[in-house]
Design a protein around this motif. Sequence first.
Motif, PDB file in Angstrom:
ATOM      1  N   VAL A 177      -0.377 122.044 -15.060  1.00  7.09           N
ATOM      2  CA  VAL A 177      -1.217 121.678 -16.198  1.00  7.09           C
ATOM      3  C   VAL A 177      -0.524 120.582 -16.998  1.00  7.09           C
ATOM      4  N   ASN A 178      -1.229 119.502 -17.280  1.00  2.84           N
ATOM      5  CA  ASN A 178      -0.715 118.453 -18.155  1.00  2.84           C
ATOM      6  C   ASN A 178      -0.653 118.964 -19.588  1.00  2.84           C
ATOM      7  N   ILE A 179       0.516 118.821 -20.223  1.00  4.74           N
ATOM      8  CA  ILE A 179       0.676 119.135 -21.641  1.00  4.74           C
ATOM      9  C   ILE A 179       1.177 117.872 -22.327  1.00  4.74           C
ATOM     10  N   GLY A 180       0.310 117.220 -23.065  1.00  8.19           N
ATOM     11  CA  GLY A 180       0.681 115.975 -23.726  1.00  8.19           C
ATOM     12  C   GLY A 180      -0.433 115.526 -24.651  1.00  8.19           C
ATOM     13  N   ASN A 181      -0.180 114.444 -25.358  1.00  8.07           N
ATOM     14  CA  ASN A 181      -1.167 113.890 -26.281  1.00  8.07           C
ATOM     15  C   ASN A 181      -1.850 112.693 -25.629  1.00  8.07           C
ATOM     16  N   PRO A 182      -3.175 112.691 -25.506  1.00  7.01           N
ATOM     17  CA  PRO A 182      -3.862 111.623 -24.797  1.00  7.01           C
ATOM     18  C   PRO A 182      -4.033 110.323 -25.586  1.00  7.01           C
ATOM     19  N   HIS A 183      -3.579 110.283 -26.834  1.00  5.97           N
ATOM     20  CA  HIS A 183      -3.732 109.076 -27.641  1.00  5.97           C
ATOM     21  C   HIS A 183      -2.706 108.027 -27.198  1.00  5.97           C
ATOM     22  N   GLU A 184      -3.168 106.998 -26.534  1.00  3.07           N
ATOM     23  CA  GLU A 184      -2.320 106.004 -25.878  1.00  3.07           C
ATOM     24  C   GLU A 184      -2.031 104.831 -26.821  1.00  3.07           C
ATOM     25  N   ILE A 185      -0.833 104.268 -26.704  1.00  5.30           N
ATOM     26  CA  ILE A 185      -0.447 103.118 -27.510  1.00  5.30           C
ATOM     27  C   ILE A 185       0.505 102.247 -26.706  1.00  5.30           C
ATOM     28  N   THR A 186       0.447 100.923 -26.924  1.00  6.87           N
ATOM     29  CA  THR A 186       1.410 100.061 -26.245  1.00  6.87           C
ATOM     30  C   THR A 186       2.763 100.163 -26.937  1.00  6.87           C
ATOM     31  N   ILE A 187       3.808  99.863 -26.217  1.00  6.39           N
ATOM     32  CA  ILE A 187       5.160  99.925 -26.772  1.00  6.39           C
ATOM     33  C   ILE A 187       5.321  98.907 -27.902  1.00  6.39           C
ATOM     34  N   LYS A 188       4.714  97.746 -27.766  1.00 10.69           N
ATOM     35  CA  LYS A 188       4.800  96.730 -28.829  1.00 10.69           C
ATOM     36  C   LYS A 188       4.126  97.239 -30.098  1.00 10.69           C
ATOM     37  N   ARG A 244       2.417 104.330 -23.641  1.00 10.82           N
ATOM     38  CA  ARG A 244       2.897 105.702 -23.646  1.00 10.82           C
ATOM     39  C   ARG A 244       1.973 106.532 -24.541  1.00 10.82           C
ATOM     40  N   SER A 245       2.040 107.843 -24.369  1.00 10.61           N
ATOM     41  CA  SER A 245       1.279 108.775 -25.198  1.00 10.61           C
ATOM     42  C   SER A 245       2.264 109.822 -25.704  1.00 10.61           C
ATOM     43  N   PHE A 246       2.417 109.932 -27.020  1.00 12.56           N
ATOM     44  CA  PHE A 246       3.476 110.743 -27.609  1.00 12.56           C
ATOM     45  C   PHE A 246       2.915 112.035 -28.204  1.00 12.56           C
ATOM     46  N   CYS A 247       3.523 113.164 -27.842  1.00  6.34           N
ATOM     47  CA  CYS A 247       3.083 114.480 -28.307  1.00  6.34           C
ATOM     48  C   CYS A 247       4.159 115.073 -29.217  1.00  6.34           C
ATOM     49  N   TYR A 248       3.773 115.516 -30.407  1.00  2.84           N
ATOM     50  CA  TYR A 248       4.736 116.114 -31.331  1.00  2.84           C
ATOM     51  C   TYR A 248       5.198 117.472 -30.797  1.00  2.84           C
ATOM     52  N   VAL A 249       6.444 117.802 -31.057  1.00  4.28           N
ATOM     53  CA  VAL A 249       7.082 118.960 -30.430  1.00  4.28           C
ATOM     54  C   VAL A 249       6.361 120.270 -30.726  1.00  4.28           C
ATOM     55  N   ASP A 250       5.830 120.455 -31.931  1.00  3.59           N
ATOM     56  CA  ASP A 250       5.138 121.704 -32.250  1.00  3.59           C
ATOM     57  C   ASP A 250       3.903 121.894 -31.370  1.00  3.59           C
ATOM     58  N   ASP A 251       3.173 120.801 -31.126  1.00  5.17           N
ATOM     59  CA  ASP A 251       2.015 120.860 -30.235  1.00  5.17           C
ATOM     60  C   ASP A 251       2.451 121.173 -28.805  1.00  5.17           C
ATOM     61  N   GLN A 252       3.542 120.542 -28.367  1.00  5.31           N
ATOM     62  CA  GLN A 252       4.033 120.770 -27.017  1.00  5.31           C
ATOM     63  C   GLN A 252       4.427 122.239 -26.829  1.00  5.31           C
ATOM     64  N   ILE A 278       4.950 117.947 -18.466  1.00  9.51           N
ATOM     65  CA  ILE A 278       5.183 117.547 -19.849  1.00  9.51           C
ATOM     66  C   ILE A 278       5.184 116.023 -19.970  1.00  9.51           C
ATOM     67  N   PHE A 279       4.376 115.520 -20.890  1.00 10.98           N
ATOM     68  CA  PHE A 279       4.356 114.095 -21.201  1.00 10.98           C
ATOM     69  C   PHE A 279       5.255 113.837 -22.413  1.00 10.98           C
ATOM     70  N   ASN A 280       5.497 112.568 -22.718  1.00 10.68           N
ATOM     71  CA  ASN A 280       6.441 112.176 -23.777  1.00 10.68           C
ATOM     72  C   ASN A 280       6.279 113.043 -25.017  1.00 10.68           C
ATOM     73  N   THR A 281       7.376 113.686 -25.396  1.00  8.02           N
ATOM     74  CA  THR A 281       7.383 114.585 -26.550  1.00  8.02           C
ATOM     75  C   THR A 281       8.467 114.140 -27.524  1.00  8.02           C
ATOM     76  N   TYR A 282       8.217 114.320 -28.811  1.00  7.65           N
ATOM     77  CA  TYR A 282       9.167 113.849 -29.815  1.00  7.65           C
ATOM     78  C   TYR A 282       9.191 114.810 -30.993  1.00  7.65           C
TER      79      TYR A 282
END
Length: 329
Positions: free
Chosen positions: A237-248, A213-221, A174-178
């Motif tokens: 299996v990787n479960i996450g959102n591949p859309h990457e963004i810097t913290i800044k 980081r790449s953030f995945c919404y909870v419903d998708d996760q 699981i990758f970053n989920t929110y």
Amino acid sequence: MMKKILITGAAGFLGSHLCDRFINEGYYVIGMDNFITGDKKNLFHLEENLCFEFIEHDVTEFINIEGDLDYILHFASPASPIDYLKIPIQTLKVGSLGTHNLLGLAKAKKARILIASTSEVYGDPLVHPQTENYYGNVNTIGPRGVYDEAKRFQESITMAYHRFHGLETRIARIFNTYGPRMRLNDGRVIPAFIGQALRGEDLTIFGDGSQTRSFCYVDDQVEGIYKLLLSSYGLPVNIGNPHEITIKEFAEEVIKLTGTTQNIVYKELPQDDPLQRQPDISLAKKQLNWEPKINREEGMARTYEYFKTLSKEELFKSEHKDFKNHIKK
């Protein structure tokens, strides 16, 4: 007859959403949690649900479930730096003893088990984006090692049960989920930024903000986990959102979303904090026919609306009444 599923870590952010999903899919759900990091509030809405029961229990102790059991989702674990740095021994125990107990239960019940692993098994990666066949770059004796190595051991013992006992196992990295039900005080990026914005504080970035980081919404996760459990694929299996963004860049998005005028302040980057985090989800697309559907703008808007409903007291500290119904000691 209804399928029966045990979900550990049921009072946690992801665990509680998984309870909802499987109840909605027609399962009888047994939730289990010891509330060391879970929140009773996350399960209040299920108190009167006849398809749900709750057992307050520490999974590092022997687990007994009466009757048949079809599936197990093992989501019991501290999952944020604040938690696993505060309770390192418990973090290691839930990944090792807890996982061993649940694998034994799955074997006894002839149940399929899915364990919640994490992108942290990749450590501070030298490969970008991260694929499932990358073995990682982890500091075993660093402060984050208690979480990283607990999860790596968890994967190892799960595969050992699969190979030696023929147990049906699934592993979700699981990758970053929110989303709604995250704790504001758990130290993760999204609740930290939104909490600071709601309290009128400056947004704190650790490091120079160039880390990604790449953030995945909870419903998708949850959808990805659901599909993985019911699939025939037994490797991680990787479960996450591949859309990457810097913290800044993300901090600037939060300021725009919340309409606040706070500044961004910078502090020292914690030891072994990964500089890049982006999942390669090619395997999930191929094996599960899954990929995220909810973009960050929509997901963040939903998440912000949830946090705005919290009381002033909850913005600083959450204290909730006992979860009275459905509890077995």
